[in-house]
Design an enzyme around this catalytic site. Structure first.
Site, short mmCIF file in Angstrom:
data_model
loop_
_atom_site.label_atom_id
_atom_site.label_comp_id
_atom_site.label_asym_id
_atom_site.label_seq_id
_atom_site.Cartn_x
_atom_site.Cartn_y
_atom_site.Cartn_z
N LYS A 36 42.41 10.48 11.87
CA LYS A 36 42.43 9.14 12.50
C LYS A 36 43.63 8.92 13.41
CE LYS A 36 44.54 6.93 8.51
NZ LYS A 36 44.20 6.64 7.11
N ARG A 129 45.10 -1.69 -2.58
CA ARG A 129 44.28 -1.65 -1.37
C ARG A 129 42.86 -1.47 -1.87
NH1 ARG A 129 45.03 2.22 3.92
NH2 ARG A 129 43.31 3.36 2.93
C1 LIG Z 1 44.73 7.53 6.34
C2 LIG Z 1 44.16 7.89 5.04
C3 LIG Z 1 44.54 9.09 4.43
C4 LIG Z 1 45.57 10.04 5.01
O1 LIG Z 1 46.86 9.57 4.82
P1 LIG Z 1 48.16 10.41 5.26
O2 LIG Z 1 49.30 9.66 4.72
O3 LIG Z 1 48.13 10.45 6.76
O4 LIG Z 1 48.03 11.76 4.67
C5 LIG Z 1 43.94 9.40 3.21
N1 LIG Z 1 43.05 8.56 2.63
C6 LIG Z 1 42.67 7.40 3.20
C7 LIG Z 1 41.69 6.52 2.50
C8 LIG Z 1 43.22 7.02 4.42
O5 LIG Z 1 42.85 5.86 4.97
#
Ligand SMILES: *Cc1c(COP(=O)(O)O)cnc(C)c1O
Length: 357
Positions: A36, A129
């Site tokens: 993302k 969350r």
């Molecule tokens: C963005 C995201 C991740 C990845 O997080 P990082 O800190 O970039 O490794 C993993 N799980 C979910 C649900 C996310 O939204």
């Protein structure tokens, strides 16, 4: 070269991916590469795939769509919106979910499209969350298992995102035990137990990840070479796979305190100043429309970032060893939030260096 621009080194991303995949595969933990931050760019995602990730995941269906020609399972990370269910079933193999109503809608759509959509049920272990509160999670499983077109593919959790709760042996053990309960009670395989994001990696490096966790979803650690529970750089990983640059459009000697009555700045804040005397300052052609200026680290350590407005970054170059002139470029490493903003900004050019595989 054009400015402002991000330069992206795919070799470093491949290397970082391989190192993390290797550290985790010793513990039978597979890595899902999270795309993302770089808006699902196919070339960068491919570097993750070449580095050994098992799936790709993104929070936005637009990005998952960009990845459709890469032959690897794709996971939607953000809980699906009811208004995008048909795209989710069409383009994502799997999605993270916490609402029965959404899973029900996915089921109906999967039957319509003659597909099986995989669901990873999210459990909230305290970060507040997404996820079903861990004490109430098991009751919904039975209902999900009755739905056609849906495979309950795993359970997962997300930590250190909203509440800042750090993953631990203790809280991830709850997840792991819950998976065993579900398998025993319902006789299903439940292949995935997803123990979080880049903040869970320290448990791997310290050898204290609970048994049964077999997946992590990793973005930041691969891209910026750091774990995120404590913000530490990971040894053997590059922290400069992404650098951002722009050029100097003004250099002047100026006092460090503005002259005149101080009101609010362009963003509604009342600025405060310290008197360092007359300083050599430069303006770089990059600003808040491109970056999170507080997340920029100048590669020239003699440079101090003073502040930023929409289109201007003000820096202090008094102490730099280098004699800067008009048109010279400055390069910066970036924090996660700066990377996110700059990759998303349409004003920042993206230059991808594709070296040997
Ligand atoms: C963005 C995201 C991740 C990845 O997080 P990082 O800190 O970039 O490794 C993993 N799980 C979910 C649900 C996310 O939204």
């Amino acid at each position: 070269m054009e400015n402002p621009r991000i330069e992206i080194d795919l070799d470093k991303i491949r290397h970082n991916t391989r190192e993390i995949v290797k550290a985790c595969s010793n513990l039978n933990i597979g890595i899902t590469g999270v795309t993302k931050v770089f808006c699902g760019d196919v070339r960068i995602a491919m570097a993750m795939v070449e580095g050994g990730v098992k799936h790709l995941a993104d929070s936005r269906i637009e990005n998952i769509l960009k990845l459709k020609d890469i032959d690897i399972p794709k996971i939607l990370l953000r809980l699906p919106m009811l208004s995008e269910i048909s795209e989710v079933v069409r383009y994502a193999d799997c999605s993270l979910n916490s609402e029965y109503g959404t899973i029900y809608a996915l089921s109906q759509e999967s039957v319509r499209q003659d597909k099986i959509h995989k669901v990873i049920l999210m459990i909230d272990l305290g970060d507040l969350r997404e996820g079903i509160w861990y004490e109430n999670a098991l009751t919904v499983v039975e209902d999900i298992l009755k739905l056609r077109g849906i495979e309950l593919y795993g359970i997962g959790t997300n930590l250190t995102c909203y509440g800042g709760v750090i993953p631990s042996f203790k809280n991830l053990s709850i997840l792991s035990a819950m998976a065993e309960d579900i398998r025993n009670k319902h006789g299903i395989e439940l292949p995935i137990v997803s123990g979080g994001n880049s903040s869970s990696l320290y448990l791997i490096f310290n050898g204290i990840i609970p048994k049964g966790i077999n997946n992590l979803r990793i973005g930041e650690a691969i891209l910026l070479g750091r774990e995120t529970a404590f913000g530490k750089k990971i040894t053997n990983l590059y922290d400069d796979a992404f650098t951002i640059s722009s050029e100097i459009i003004e250099i002047k000697e100026k006092p460090s305190i503005p002259i005149g009555e101080i009101g609010k700045d362009a963003f509604g804040n009342t600025p405060k100043f310290t008197d360092w005397g007359v300083r050599r300052r430069a303006i770089v052609a990059i600003g808040r429309q491109d970056i999170d200026w507080q997340g920029m680290s100048p590669i020239d350590e003699g440079v101090i970032i003073v502040g930023a407005s929409s289109d201007h970054l003000i820096i202090d170059i008094t102490k730099s060893q280098k004699t800067y002139k008009l048109g010279d470029e400055l390069n910066f490493k970036m924090s996660y939030s700066c990377l996110l903003q700059s990759m998303t900004s349409g004003y920042v050019k993206k230059i991808i260096h594709q070296e040997k595989v």
